[in-house]
Design a protein around this motif. Structure first.
Motif, short mmCIF file in Angstrom:
data_model
loop_
_atom_site.label_atom_id
_atom_site.label_comp_id
_atom_site.label_asym_id
_atom_site.label_seq_id
_atom_site.Cartn_x
_atom_site.Cartn_y
_atom_site.Cartn_z
N THR A 195 -7.90 2.19 -1.27
CA THR A 195 -9.23 2.29 -0.68
C THR A 195 -9.20 1.91 0.79
OG1 THR A 195 -9.84 0.03 -1.28
CG2 THR A 195 -10.28 1.74 -2.92
N HIS A 252 -0.86 6.13 -6.49
CA HIS A 252 -2.09 5.35 -6.48
C HIS A 252 -2.97 5.66 -5.27
CE1 HIS A 252 -1.80 2.58 -9.87
NE2 HIS A 252 -0.50 2.61 -9.68
N THR A 253 -4.25 5.40 -5.44
CA THR A 253 -5.22 5.50 -4.35
C THR A 253 -5.36 4.14 -3.69
OG1 THR A 253 -6.46 7.15 -5.61
CG2 THR A 253 -7.61 6.08 -3.77
N GLU A 264 0.94 4.09 -2.95
CA GLU A 264 0.68 5.51 -2.70
C GLU A 264 1.85 6.38 -3.14
OE1 GLU A 264 -2.52 5.44 0.96
OE2 GLU A 264 -0.40 5.23 1.47
N GLU A 316 -7.28 2.23 -11.23
CA GLU A 316 -5.97 2.75 -11.62
C GLU A 316 -5.03 1.65 -12.12
OE1 GLU A 316 -6.39 6.21 -8.17
OE2 GLU A 316 -4.85 4.65 -7.99
N TYR A 342 0.84 -1.19 0.00
CA TYR A 342 0.00 0.00 0.00
C TYR A 342 0.89 1.26 0.00
CZ TYR A 342 -3.37 -3.53 1.56
OH TYR A 342 -4.15 -4.66 1.66
N ASP A 380 -6.68 0.79 -5.63
CA ASP A 380 -7.90 1.00 -6.41
C ASP A 380 -7.73 0.43 -7.82
OD1 ASP A 380 -10.15 1.98 -7.73
OD2 ASP A 380 -10.05 3.95 -6.78
#
Length: 423
Positions: free
Chosen positions: A189, A186-187, A182, A363, A178, A360
């Motif tokens: 969730t 990137h997102t 980021e 993306e 994650y 997400d």
């Protein structure tokens, strides 16, 4: 550069390594643990539910989040392809109830060994006890990774992030992917523990600790709305409820139960209508005319459940069964057909089989698993916002997305080399 670097050596990482190596690339897997597939070792209570043998099209109906995103991945490397690969690599499989697929040996280590054999044959290099600290991206392109040890930069033609989620952190799933995502723009969730037991409010439920029930029907309500309904097996614990049908329910309840409690209704006798159950109770009472009510239910319920059912029926436990009225029997039937439990929350990531949420998928290119933010960066497995119910579906997500990411990364590196030669 003809090198594909993979961060993480779990199910998705191993599948990715095979896919990239089959494309003719030099493949290096960086695994922070001392062995591959550490989480696989504990899945299915150490037996490893490899996949599910349902029709491939039916896999999608068992996905909870973003099932449509998986079409290319699953049809590119289906459940039957997974089963075929295991057989080719010396891990024979068997199919059990619910189309669940396990190794014949009932040993998850045999699944990992099968993947390791294929990786070794393809020349994949595995670096144990080496964690990726950073994925390096610049000007919309992934250049490689930085390792934790010595902060050494490893250049690569493509990088695949297959680091898992947050569930079972002792296996190395600490959310690194994650952070990498980021940093690349990137997102991620919102994250939840999923396929995880529930806590509950009722003290009488906690007294049932250790009691396993088979062939029950569970329904989870948010007010009057049904959010999950399933037939199968469940377990009472010292904190609430668990077991296969309960774990699957958690994936549909995770977001809601953070806001408010939910109502679990258990039908202890789903094969019988209320009228049939009442007739069954009458027959039992007829054979135990002189018994007290509290001693008359052992043929109907497990011994541990009897005192709870007596209390929930509201019938005087000392009453003779031949004195129990039709209205009282109706209350007993209602208690058996609608055993209510107030679900108050979920247990944590230490007990969660998977993580719900993640990178997400809007993306990510579903045809390749490549990032839309950085060329040459790929994601696979639990790090993505993808999850399914119990029954081998989450491992199938890992195998399919891993293989697609590996093949795509291999093609990306190969095509880039050809372009450089032609230039």
């Amino acid at each position: 550069m003809n090198k594909v670097v993979i961060a993480g050596g779990g199910a998705a990482g191993m599948a990715a390594a095979i896919g990239a190596a089959q494309a003719g690339c030099q493949v290096v897997v960086y695994e922070k643990n001392e062995k591959l597939g550490k989480k696989i070792y504990i899945t299915g209570k150490g037996r490893c539910n490899v996949t599910n043998s349902c029709d491939t099209e039916d896999l999608f109906s068992h996905m909870v989040s973003n099932g449509k995103f998986l079409y290319s991945a699953i049809y590119g490397f289906s459940n039957f392809d997974v089963m075929g690969l295991m057989g080719e690599c010396g891990c024979p499989l068997k199919i059990e109830r619910g189309n669940r697929v396990f190794p014949v040996s009932d040993k998850s280590s045999d699944v990992i060994a099968a993947m390791e054999r294929r990786m070794k044959r393809l020349g994949v290099s595995v670096r144990y006890n080496e964690a990726v600290k950073e994925v390096v991206c610049q000007d919309g392109r992934c250049l490689g990774v930085v390792l934790e040890k010595g902060r050494k930069m490893v250049e690569a033609g493509a990088v695949i992030v297959a680091t898992g989620g947050l569930s079972y952190p002792a296996t190395g799933s600490t959310g690194d992917g994650y952070r990498f995502a980021e940093a690349a723009g990137h997102t991620v969730t919102e994250l939840f523990p999923a396929l995880v037991p529930f806590t509950c409010a009722e003290e009488d439920v906690k007294k049932l600790q250790g009691l396993s029930l088979k062939n029950v029907e569970v329904t989870v309500y948010d007010g009057k709305k049904v959010i999950w309904k399933e037939f199968g097996e469940m377990l009472f614990t010292h904190f609430g409820v668990s077991g296969p049908v309960i774990l699957s329910a958690s994936s549909f309840a995770a977001k809601i139960i953070k806001k408010r409690p939910l109502d679990l209704v258990i039908d202890l006798k789903p094969a019988l209508t209320p009228e049939q159950l009442d007739a069954r109770i009458l027959r039992d009472f007829d054979e135990a005319k002189n018994k007290r009510f509290k001693n008359s239910l052992n043929r109907l319920f497990p011994a541990k459940l009897v005192p709870v059912m007596v209390a929930r029926s509201g019938i005087d436990p000392e009453k003779k069964v031949n004195e129990v009225t039709a209205k009282e029997r109706e209350r007993l039937v209602e208690a058996a057909k609608s055993f209510h439990v107030t679900l108050t929350g979920l247990r944590g990531y230490n007990e969660a089989i998977i993580t719900q949420g993640g990178v997400d998928v809007k993306e990510i290119n579903p045809a390749t698993m490549e990032s839309k933010k950085a060329q040459g960066l790929y994601f696979a497995g639990e790090v993505l916002d993808l999850d399914g119910v119990t029954g081998g579906f989450n491992l199938q997500i890992a195998w399919s997305t891993g293989m697609l990411a590996g093949r795509s990364a291999g093609a990306h590196v190969r095509d880039r080399q050809i372009r450089m030669i032609n230039e």
